[in-house]
Design a protein around this motif. Structure first.
Motif, mmCIF file in Angstrom:
data_model
loop_
_atom_site.group_PDB
_atom_site.id
_atom_site.type_symbol
_atom_site.label_atom_id
_atom_site.label_comp_id
_atom_site.label_asym_id
_atom_site.label_seq_id
_atom_site.Cartn_x
_atom_site.Cartn_y
_atom_site.Cartn_z
ATOM 1 N N ILE A 133 0.849 -1.191 0.000
ATOM 2 C CA ILE A 133 0.000 0.000 0.000
ATOM 3 C C ILE A 133 0.881 1.235 0.000
ATOM 4 O O ILE A 133 1.760 1.379 0.860
ATOM 5 N N GLY A 134 0.645 2.101 -0.975
ATOM 6 C CA GLY A 134 1.412 3.331 -1.052
ATOM 7 C C GLY A 134 1.117 4.228 0.137
ATOM 8 O O GLY A 134 -0.041 4.478 0.468
ATOM 9 N N LEU A 135 2.179 4.676 0.810
ATOM 10 C CA LEU A 135 2.039 5.561 1.966
ATOM 11 C C LEU A 135 2.547 6.941 1.585
ATOM 12 O O LEU A 135 3.743 7.127 1.373
ATOM 13 N N PRO A 136 1.630 7.906 1.484
ATOM 14 C CA PRO A 136 2.065 9.254 1.104
ATOM 15 C C PRO A 136 2.783 9.941 2.260
ATOM 16 O O PRO A 136 2.253 10.037 3.364
ATOM 17 N N ARG A 137 3.980 10.354 2.006
ATOM 18 C CA ARG A 137 4.765 11.089 3.000
ATOM 19 C C ARG A 137 5.037 12.492 2.471
ATOM 20 O O ARG A 137 5.039 12.718 1.272
ATOM 21 N N ARG A 138 5.285 13.369 3.391
ATOM 22 C CA ARG A 138 5.681 14.737 3.009
ATOM 23 C C ARG A 138 7.117 14.681 2.492
ATOM 24 O O ARG A 138 7.834 13.702 2.697
ATOM 25 N N THR A 139 7.541 15.752 1.850
ATOM 26 C CA THR A 139 8.895 15.760 1.286
ATOM 27 C C THR A 139 9.963 15.578 2.355
ATOM 28 O O THR A 139 11.035 15.055 2.068
ATOM 29 N N ASP A 140 9.683 15.953 3.609
ATOM 30 C CA ASP A 140 10.654 15.762 4.687
ATOM 31 C C ASP A 140 10.578 14.358 5.291
ATOM 32 O O ASP A 140 11.290 14.045 6.240
ATOM 33 N N GLY A 141 9.694 13.510 4.752
ATOM 34 C CA GLY A 141 9.581 12.141 5.226
ATOM 35 C C GLY A 141 8.539 11.924 6.314
ATOM 36 O O GLY A 141 8.225 10.794 6.657
ATOM 37 N N SER A 142 8.005 12.999 6.858
ATOM 38 C CA SER A 142 7.000 12.854 7.916
ATOM 39 C C SER A 142 5.649 12.470 7.319
ATOM 40 O O SER A 142 5.433 12.587 6.118
#
Length: 141
Positions: free
Chosen positions: A57-66
Motif C-alpha cells: 500500500i502506497g504511503l504518502p509522505r511529506r517531502t521531509d519524510g514525515s
C-alpha cells in the motif's frame, strides 16, 4: 517461485493497481478501480486471481519524510483491508512522487490528457511496486 505482490496506489477518486510477475522482478499495471465504488469487492477478485498475494500500500509522505493526514487515511484504509482480508499480509511503501513521475512519463509518451487521467494511477502503482521489487532484489543479490 515467490508470492506475488499487488500494489495499491490509493487516491480519493481512483485506485491504481499493479502486480508483480511470478518471480518478483517486474511490476505490471493491472487496473484502475473507482475509490467511490465497492472497490473492496474488485480487490477481492484480484486477490483470488493471484492466490494469497502480499498487498503493498502506497504511503504518502511529506517531502521531509514525515506523515500527514493522507498517511493516516492510508493506515485507516489498511485496517479496513485487514478486516476484510485477515489472511493477507500488507506492507506500506513510500509513494512520494510516484504520481508526478507517472504524469511526466505519460506526457513524454505523448498520451492525451484523457488518456493520462485514465492511466496515471495504474502507472503510479506500477512505479510504486517496481521501486519495492528493486529494493528487495538488491537486498537478495
Amino acid at each position: 517461485m515467490t508470492r506475488r505482490v499487488i500494489a495499491l496506489d490509493i487516491g480519493a477518486v481512483r485506485i491504481g493497481v499493479a502486480v508483480s510477475d511470478p518471480l518478483g522482478g517486474f511490476a505490471q499495471g493491472l487496473a484502475v478501480l473507482s475509490a467511490k465504488g465497492d472497490w473492496l469487492s474488485e480487490l477481492e477478485k484480484i486477490i483470488s486471481r493471484y492466490g494469497s498475494p502480499k498487498l503493498l500500500i502506497g504511503l504518502p509522505r511529506r517531502t521531509d519524510g514525515s506523515e500527514g493526514p493522507e498517511a493516516e487515511r492510508m493506515r485507516e484504509t489498511e485496517r479496513t483491508i485487514k478486516e476484510r482480508f485477515p489472511e493477507i499480509e500488507t506492507e506500506f511503501w513510500d509513494e512520494r512522487f510516484t504520481t508526478t513521475i507517472a504524469q511526466r512519463a505519460l506526457l513524454e509518451a505523448d498520451v492525451s490528457r484523457a488518456g493520462r487521467k485514465k492511466k496515471v494511477d495504474e502507472v503510479a502503482a506500477t512505479l510504486l511496486l517496481q521501486s519495492y521489487l528493486d529494493s528487495r532484489n538488491v537486498t537478495l543479490s
